[in-house]
Motif scaffolding. Structure first.
Motif, PDB file in Angstrom:
ATOM      1  N   THR A 110       0.845  -1.202   0.000  1.00 25.85           N
ATOM      2  CA  THR A 110       0.000   0.000   0.000  1.00 25.85           C
ATOM      3  C   THR A 110       0.874   1.244   0.000  1.00 25.85           C
ATOM      4  O   THR A 110       1.918   1.262   0.660  1.00 25.85           O
TER       5      THR A 110
ATOM      6  N   THR B  73      -3.837   0.164  -2.567  1.00 28.31           N
ATOM      7  CA  THR B  73      -3.290  -1.153  -2.230  1.00 28.31           C
ATOM      8  C   THR B  73      -3.284  -2.008  -3.492  1.00 28.31           C
ATOM      9  O   THR B  73      -4.270  -2.014  -4.243  1.00 28.31           O
TER      10      THR B  73
ATOM     11  N   HIS C  10      -3.371  -1.736   4.921  1.00 27.88           N
ATOM     12  CA  HIS C  10      -3.897  -2.035   3.589  1.00 27.88           C
ATOM     13  C   HIS C  10      -5.390  -1.759   3.474  1.00 27.88           C
ATOM     14  O   HIS C  10      -6.090  -1.793   4.468  1.00 27.88           O
TER      15      HIS C  10
END
Ligand code: DP6
Length: 326
Positions: A5, A45, A324
């Motif tokens: 991410t 992400t 994430h």
């Protein structure tokens, strides 16, 4: 392969990228200068996995075909670099309205590049990440480094990249993003870049570009806010002259955009330095010194059509984070 991410800021150009020398590689006709906006960002992400049957791109909770196409093209470049073939899941969130003239393609492709490269197992330098981001969207190259940034025009994929001129805390200036319209743009910057040669004024603009960049860098080195603001404002008008005189002509300003320009002039007449810029959209971004932010914000908010105003400080560039989105 691990998911990764990244968060990347939007950026606003002092000197604009408008017109490409190489449309495939997004090599610009001129270099540009910008600052990252700390309040406007994209979080993305990315996960590559043999379990995925296709690339799935979810932006702000939706799957949009046009946006997915552009993102998948970018994923293909990352896959080629990393020598992998796995399909990917991408989830991306902007903390500001997409297509409203706040540069979501800059933060979007910067975040996709940093998260995508990491998820693909690549270990790229800041400069390599900047060139990768540039392939997705020119202005995204400038959202990779910290603070005040220069995108060097260059002549090839490897040498057209952005780097940090100064860290975010170098200069106490604010960039007030003024939202005057939430309509999706009818005409984005992609079309604008390809129309520049239809304006009879474009050649004149390009001739003056290197001198303008040098002059602005000098003002930044001296923290001469007045000279800085005068160059930035004239540059924004210059871009819009090209846009308005292209064929077909591109008019981005709305009534409230003009009102904001007048508000800046009025503030200056009253002794408060405030200078506007505009990208390819109706939203003014107004620069002022930190001490004047309150006064300038209040004046801009008094414009009836102003819907929102976001006060930005110079921000850090794109970075990997460990929370994430899926
Ligand atoms: C007016 O970076 O959006 O905001 O490479 O087609 O994605 P693409 O163009 P983009 O163009 C930005 C144009 C601008 C000026 C600037 O940010 O320098």
């Amino acid at each position: 392969m691990e998911k990764a991410t990244a968060i990347a800021p939007s950026n606003i150009a002092f000197i604009k990228y408008w017109g490409r020398e190489n449309p495939e590689l997004n090599i610009p006709k001129n270099g540009s200068l910008s600052v990252n906006l700390d309040q406007l960002h994209t979080t993305t992400t990315v996960e590559f996995s043999p379990d995925y049957q296709r690339d799935q791109i979810i932006i702000n909770g939706h799957e949009d075909e046009t946006e997915a196409k552009r993102a998948i093209k970018h994923l293909d470049k990352i896959r080629l670099l990393a020598g992998i073939t796995e399909q990917a899941k991408v989830v991306s969130e902007n903390n500001f309205p997409t297509g409203s003239g706040l540069a979501s393609s800059a933060s979007g492709f910067a975040a996709l590049s940093v998260a995508g490269a990491k998820a693909a197992g690549l270990n790229l330098s800041e400069r390599e990440l900047s060139t990768l981001a540039r392939l997705g969207s020119g202005s995204a190259s400038r959202s990779i480094p910290d603070g005040f940034v220069e995108w060097v025009k260059g002549s090839s994929h490897e040498n057209s990249y952005a780097y940090s001129l100064y860290p975010p805390d170098y200069w106490d200036i604010k960039a007030l993003a003024v939202i005057v319209s939430l309509d999706k743009k009818k005409m984005g910057s992609v079309e604008g870049h390809s129309l520049v040669d239809t304006s009879i004024y474009y050649g004149v603009r390009i001739v003056h570009m290197d001198g303008k960049i040098a002059h602005l860098k000098e003002a930044m080195a001296e923290k001469d806010f007045k000279t800085f603001g005068e160059i930035v404002e004239a540059e924004a008008v210059d871009l819009h002259v090209i846009a308005m005189t292209s064929n077909p002509p591109l008019f981005y300003w709305k009534g409230a955009s003009i009102e904001a320009m007048e508000a800046c002039r009025e503030l200056r007449d009253g002794g408060t330095l405030a200078y506007f810029t505009f990208d390819a959209g109706p939203q003014p971004v107004v620069f002022c010194q930190g001490k004047d932010a309150q006064t300038v914000a209040e004046r801009l908010k008094s414009i009836t059509a102003v819907k929102d105003l976001i006060v930005n400080e110079p921000g850090i560039g794109a970075r990997v984070v460990d929370t994430h989105l899926f």
